[in-house]
Structure formats: structure tokens, C-alpha cells
Design an enzyme around this catalytic site. Structure first.
Site, mmCIF file in Angstrom:
data_model
loop_
_atom_site.group_PDB
_atom_site.id
_atom_site.type_symbol
_atom_site.label_atom_id
_atom_site.label_comp_id
_atom_site.label_asym_id
_atom_site.label_seq_id
_atom_site.Cartn_x
_atom_site.Cartn_y
_atom_site.Cartn_z
ATOM 1 C CE LYS A 152 20.291 7.359 -2.481
ATOM 2 N NZ LYS A 152 21.037 7.819 -1.313
ATOM 3 C CG HIS B 134 13.354 5.647 4.095
ATOM 4 N ND1 HIS B 134 13.030 6.417 5.179
ATOM 5 C CD2 HIS B 134 14.470 6.192 3.553
ATOM 6 C CE1 HIS B 134 13.921 7.383 5.306
ATOM 7 N NE2 HIS B 134 14.806 7.278 4.326
ATOM 8 C CG HIS C 124 11.421 9.643 3.080
ATOM 9 N ND1 HIS C 124 12.107 8.650 2.427
ATOM 10 C CD2 HIS C 124 12.325 10.620 3.346
ATOM 11 C CE1 HIS C 124 13.370 9.024 2.281
ATOM 12 N NE2 HIS C 124 13.535 10.206 2.834
#
Ligand code: ARG
Length: 644
Positions: free
Chosen positions: A170, A173, A176
Site C-alpha cells: 500500500k 502515506h 507514515h
């Protein structure tokens, strides 16, 4: 050492540092504590109260314009029946006319502001910084770690810091990104305070989405692509299968909203394929696990390389997949025993509302299809880590979006009788980055964010053609300074604040930015170079001419103010350890650099009036300031570049 310190103090004409027991003073690592100890002693004698009470009453003004320390007299709770303002002016009158460490104070109302004597700043603080070097601002190498009168302890405390924690396949973003930057800072800070730090990356590497990824891999996977750009390819595969899955997901959501049973929808199509694969994983099916572990290993490999660009290395790549099955079972057994586990629409849940936690709602712990949840894995992970590390404290650096979630994790531990463990856990949260992706275009990976900032910074550098031609290794500079740009932007405000990702502002050399800090550090570096001096020259000079800066500190307020700020640094890191706010350190560094830039004209090094001795003394002042700046930058996780 204490002897070394007392020698410096005696050169100033001060008595040895007063021995007062019961103070949390660190005179060997925080210079302001030296002043605090003397003040506690002086004031306690003057008014006949307890020195520790005076010590604890002393405050640090928010601006140096209001003193270096301030004593709010009402805090002393004097029982002489006088008004606090009168007590304060009596104290002013009784204060020694001249003292090696303090200027004679002037009361302002009920406050007694205290100013350090200029000579003590140059003769005490400067050698102090030269002696401590990289350790200035930390608790390392202090010999005796706390109270010098207390016996030395060797048992360091252990803290686990869990941060970054992206989800495999994933997007990496903004949450993170912030977790990575703030988590690295918190780790550096604890390390510098002599804690034993374990850095854990808790990967999102388990759950139904992994089932979906595997289904996607069967349709869209390519070994060639995986070898070429592993993270991008996994993202791509996941995005494609997720798009195909969307209609089914929406149908199920509609059914749920309309109060229909979703079981039928979820027993077909991609739903069924996804769940079946994840089921195989949870059942330990070798083939399913082999695929999963390949994706996991490949991803970690790439993460390690990218975190290295930020000077970050994790001690452990753990993850949701690594939580022990036995521990999960144990947590569930404890939930049962404590009567907090209830069946709810075919799944197992905790109704927090029913167990004294208003606002925490109800949370599913084991899903309807019998699979574990994020919550269950997290609670079990705490027990696993306790067994493995016996930590004193554990910190989760995760966005405010998971505030409620972490309250549930901690509360669950209390409900299974582990309040002792819950009390050692802390969620360090932070706000959002507004529109990261829309501003940067197609960022999906940490490396994209770093690449784009590096490239933007390189562009800014190229605009100044003359300077650009002089830079020895522009790629390396663009990399280090570009990364500082992202990090400083992130750490400028309080953690809880949201901020917009503004690439043109953060890569500017003007304003309080990463590039500006880097520029200031490089400029300080070039002072020694231009003067043809080495650090050793300065150390020699400082020991032979402790009075070298006397004329400057006695006549130039700029010089005094710079030293006053430099003395504060260890207090700043101590505050940061309490609030875990990178902005506490960063704001200080900007104050320091602003003060420096107003000093350059007044305190020249090359061509200083007064000859070589003055030149050396001032060079030592700037080198001391550079050391403080470097220490602060490193604590924040920035790599200072050598030259501009
Ligand atoms: N992987 C999670 C996410 O991306 C963050 C993990 C936070 N840590 C934890 N122990 N739950 O949202």
C-alpha cells in the site's frame, strides 16, 4: 568531572559548587543547573528556607529578555506576613552586590529575574561545550548520571519505540512519513538521555488485504516487474485488484446499510477468493505463506535502503504477522475469564461502554469468519514484546486518527488485568499533512517523497549559477539538504497541528527552513576554514587564555546573548524529553541561528580588531555555537552538510 568544574569555578572566583542533597540537578550535563544550585544556596541562606524548595521554584523565562532564570517569590510560601512584592524587593536588597555568577537582580513585582554574569558565560559555558562536544545536551558520558552526590547506577532503562509501520503493497502515506520523522527524533532523544532504545517497525503485513494482494498477483503479477521495481509493482497489482473488488465491496456496504445480510455477497467472487487465501495464511498453509513471505522480504529490503537515506535503522522489522498465535489465544482466554468477551452478530467483541469506558464504543476482536483483527494482534503484540524485551516504557508514534484505537488497546490490557502494563504505554500522536499527494503529483512511496524534495532542492541550487559551480558534490548536497527540507517542515509546529506540504516553501533558503539551517551550519564551518584555524588551535587557546572573550562579553550584548542561548541547550533537550515535541528543539535552533546572524557584523573573526588573540577567542565562540547547532540537528535526525 566535578573537580574540573570546580576548577573553572574557582578561576571565576566562585566557591566550589554547593553540595545540596535531594536535588534533581545535573550540573555536569546542564550548565544552567550550576547556576540553579548556587541560587538555591544563596536564596535559602538569605531567607532561611529549604534550598530544594528554592531550586524547584526557579523557572525559565520564555524570552532571554526577561532573564536567564526567574524566581516567582510567592512559590517560596514565606510566612513572614509581608506582601509578596515586598518579600521580593527585600530579597533584591539582600542579594550579594557582586557575585561571580550573577548580576545584581532587580525585582519586577513578585518576580525576581536573574541574569548570569557575562564573564561566567564565556569562562564557564564555552569550555563546558568544548569539553562535552557531541555529548553537550545529552546525558551521555556524564560519569555520574544524575545527582553527583548520589551513587552511580548502571541499569539503564529500556524503551521500545514503534514508528513508521507502513502497510506492505500500500501507499506510504503522509501518516507514515510523519511517524518516521517524529519516531526517529524520539528514538534519538531517548538514546541521548542514556536509555536503551529498541526501534520497531510494525509492518502492516497481515490481514485480508494480503489475501486480496495474492488474488491480484495470480491475475496481474509479473516476475520481471517485481524484480525491477518491487514496491511499485506490488502497489500496482494491489491497486488493480482493488479496483476490480470495489463493486463487490460497495454492494456489501449497501446491503449492510439497508439492513440486509451481507453473508451471501461475501461468499462469492473476489470476496470469497480473498477470504479463502487469508484463511489459508492463518491456517499456516505453506504455499500461501511462501508467497506472502516473499513479498514481505522484498519490501523490507527496499525499506531498509530508503530509511538509510534518513539515517534510520530499525532494530526489528516486526509486523502484524509476527504476533504469536499462542499469545493471541491467551489474550482471548483472559478476555473470557474477565467476562468482557461477548458474542456479537457472529463475531467476538468487547463492549467498552459496558465496562466503564464511555466513548470507546464496541470493538470487534475476532471477525465473523474467525480471523483475528488489528486490535487483537496489537494487544497480543504488547504481551509478546513484554516477554521479549521486559521494557520500562513503550511508545507508539501513530497519527491522531488512531487516538480512539489506541485508547481501546490500552483499555483492553486493563480489562485483562494488565493495568501495570498499560501504564507503561504511550501513544505519541500527530496531525495530518494536508494534500501531500495532490501537491507532489504521484507520490506513493517514501523514496518518491525524498526524490522529489531532492530534485526540487537541486533546482533551487541551480538557480544560483555562480555558487552552484563551486559546490563540490551537488548531488550529495541536494540529497542531504532536500531531506532536511522535508523534515524541518514536518517538525516546525506542534505535532498535533496539521500542515500543508509546500515544496517551494520548504526548499527555500530563506525563512525558518531546513535549507536555512544547513546554510547556517555550513557558514559556521567556513569561519574556521577562512581563518586558517583548526579545532585544536581553539582548544589550546581556550585553555591558555580563558579570558580571551572577556572584552567582547563585557562590551557586546550580542556576544552575551549568544552565550546565554548556548547555555540553554541542555535545558531544551530536557524539556523535549518531557513533551516529545521536535518543535521544542527546532524552535530553539532557529533562535540560535537568528542570534548568530546578528553577531557576524559585530563580532568579526578574520580581520578582528585586537589581533590574533581576539580572532581565536571569537572563533572559539562560533565553534561552540556550531557544536550546539550540530548537536541539535543530529538530534532531529538531520545530517549537517560541511560546506555551503
Ligand atoms: N500499519 C498501520 C497503519 O498504516 C500503523 C501501525 C501502527 N502501530 C500499531 N501498533 N498499530 O495505519
Amino acid at each position: 568531572t566535578l573537580d574540573g568544574l570546580n576548577a573553572l569555578l574557582s578561576q571565576l572566583g566562585a566557591d566550589p559548587i554547593p553540595k545540596i542533597s535531594g536535588l534533581a540537578a545535573h550540573p555536569l550535563s546542564r550548565p544552567i543547573d550550576i547556576y540553579r544550585v548556587y541560587l538555591a544556596d544563596i536564596v535559602a541562606r538569605l531567607i532561611g528556607c529549604e534550598a530544594p524548595l528554592v531550586y524547584e521554584s526557579l523557572q525559565s523565562p520564555t524570552s532571554t529578555a526577561n532573564g536567564d532564570l526567574v524566581l516567582p517569590v510567592p512559590r517560596l510560601r514565606l510566612k513572614d506576613g509581608k506582601k509578596p512584592a515586598d518579600q521580593c524587593s527585600n530579597l533584591e536588597a539582600a542579594f550579594p552586590e557582586s557575585h561571580p555568577l550573577f548580576r545584581k537582580p532587580k525585582a519586577t513585582g513578585i518576580h525576581l529575574p536573574l541574569y548570569f554574569s557575562p564573564l561566567s558565560l564565556s569562562r564557564l559555558v564555552l569550555p563546558y561545550i568544548f569539553q562535552r562536544q557531541q555529548a553537550y545536551g545529552s546525558n551521555l558520558d556524564t560519569g555520574l548520571r544524575n545527582d553527583p552526590t548520589a551513587p552511580a547506577t548502571t541499569d539503564r532503562k529500556k524503551v521500545i519505540i514503534e514508528f513508521s509501520s507502513p502497510n506492505i503493497a500500500k501507499e506510504f502515506h503522509a501518516g507514515h512519513l510523519r511517524s518516521t520523522i517524529i519516531g526517529a527524533f524520539v528514538s534519538n532523544l531517548y538514546q541521548s538521555m542514556d536509555w536503551d532504545v529498541v526501534k520497531i517497525n510494525y509492518l502492516g503485513d497481515w490481514g485480508k488485504q494480503f489475501g486480496l494482494l495474492a488474488v491480484g498477483w495470480q491475475r496481474f503479477g509479473s516476475e520481471d516487474e517485481l524484480a525491477r521495481q518491487p514496491l511499485k509493482h506490488l502497489l500496482d497489482v494491489y491497486a488493480r485488484i482493488n479496483a476490480a473488488f470495489k463493486p463487490e465491496q460497495e454492494a456489501s456496504k449497501r446491503a449492510r446499510d439497508e439492513g440486509r445480510d451481507t453473508a451471501e455477497i461475501e461468499s462469492q467472487g473476489l470476496f470469497a477468493e480473498r477470504n479463502a487465501f487469508f484463511r489459508r495464511m492463518e491456517d499456516g498453509d505453506a504455499e500461501a505463506l511462501a508467497l506472502w513471505s516473499r513479498f514481505r522480504d522484498i519490501s523490507i529490503d527496499r525499506y531498509v535502503a530508503t530509511y538509510a537515506r534518513l539515517n534510520i535503522g530499525f532494530d526489528e522489522y516486526s509486523g502484524e504477522s509476527q504476533v504469536k498465535t499462542e499469545t493471541i489465544k491467551r489474550v482471548e482466554a483472559l478476555l473470557q475469564e474477565n467476562g468482557v468477551y461477548t458474542e456479537h452478530n457472529g463475531s467476538w467483541a468487547i463492549d467498552f461502554e459496558k465496562h466503564g469506558s464511555k466513548g470507546l464504543g464496541l470493538a470487534v476482536v475476532r471477525g465473523r469468519t474467525g480471523t483475528t483483527t488489528y486490535l487483537l494482534r496489537d494487544v497480543a503484540a504488547v504481551l509478546d514484546r513484554e516477554a521479549k524485551y521486559a521494557f520500562d516504557k513503550m511508545i507508539y508514534v501513530v497519527s491522531t486518527e488512531q487516538d480512539l484505537y489506541f485508547r481501546r488497546v490500552f483499555r483492553t490490557l486493563e480489562l485483562i488485568g494488565r493495568a501495570d502494563l498499560a501504564s507503561r504505554l504511550q501513544h505519541v500522536n500527530f496531525g495530518k499533512v494536508v494534500s501531500l499527494s495532490s501537491r507532489l503529483g504521484t507520490v506513493q512511496l517514501l523514496s518518491d517523497i525524498l526524490d522529489q524534495s531532492r530534485d526540487a532542492l537541486h533546482e533551487v541550487m541551480r538557480r544560483n549559477t555562480v555558487k552552484y559551480a563551486q559546490v563540490a558534490d551537488p548531488d550529495a548536497v541536494a540529497e542531504a539538504v532536500g531531506i532536511s527540507a522535508v523534515m524541518v517542515q514536518d517538525m516546525s509546529g506542534k505535532r498535533i497541528n496539521n500542515y500543508p506540504f509546500d515544496i517551494s516553501r520548504m526548499t527555500s533558503f530563506e525563512g525558518d527552513t531546513g535549507p536555512y539551517l544547513q546554510y547556517c551550519h555550513a557558514r559556521l564551518n567556513s569561519i574556521l576554514r577562512k581563518a586558517g584555524l583548526t579545532r585544536d588551535d581553539l582548544v589550546d587557546h581556550l585553555s591558555q587564555h580563558p579570558d580571551g572573550l572577556d572584552a567582547d562579553v563585557l562590551s557586546k550584548q550580542h556576544c552575551v546573548d549568544l552565550l546565554r542561548l548556548m547555555a540553554q541547550y541542555p535545558d531544551v533537550t530536557a524539556t523535549a524529553l518531557r513533551n516529545l515535541e521536535p518543535s521544542t528543539v527546532l524552535t530553539y535552533l532557529f533562535r540560535l541561528t537568528h542570534q548568530l546572524s546578528s553577531c557576524y557584523d559585530v563580532l568579526q573573526v578574520v580581520g578582528a580588531e585586537g589581533g590574533r588573540d581576539v580572532m581565536l577567542a571569537r572563533a572559539a565562540l562560533y565553534e561552540g555555537a556550531r557544536q550546539v547547532l550540530e548537536n541539535g540537528m543530529r538530534l532531529l535526525g538531520l545530517s549537517p552538510v560541511e560546506s555551503k
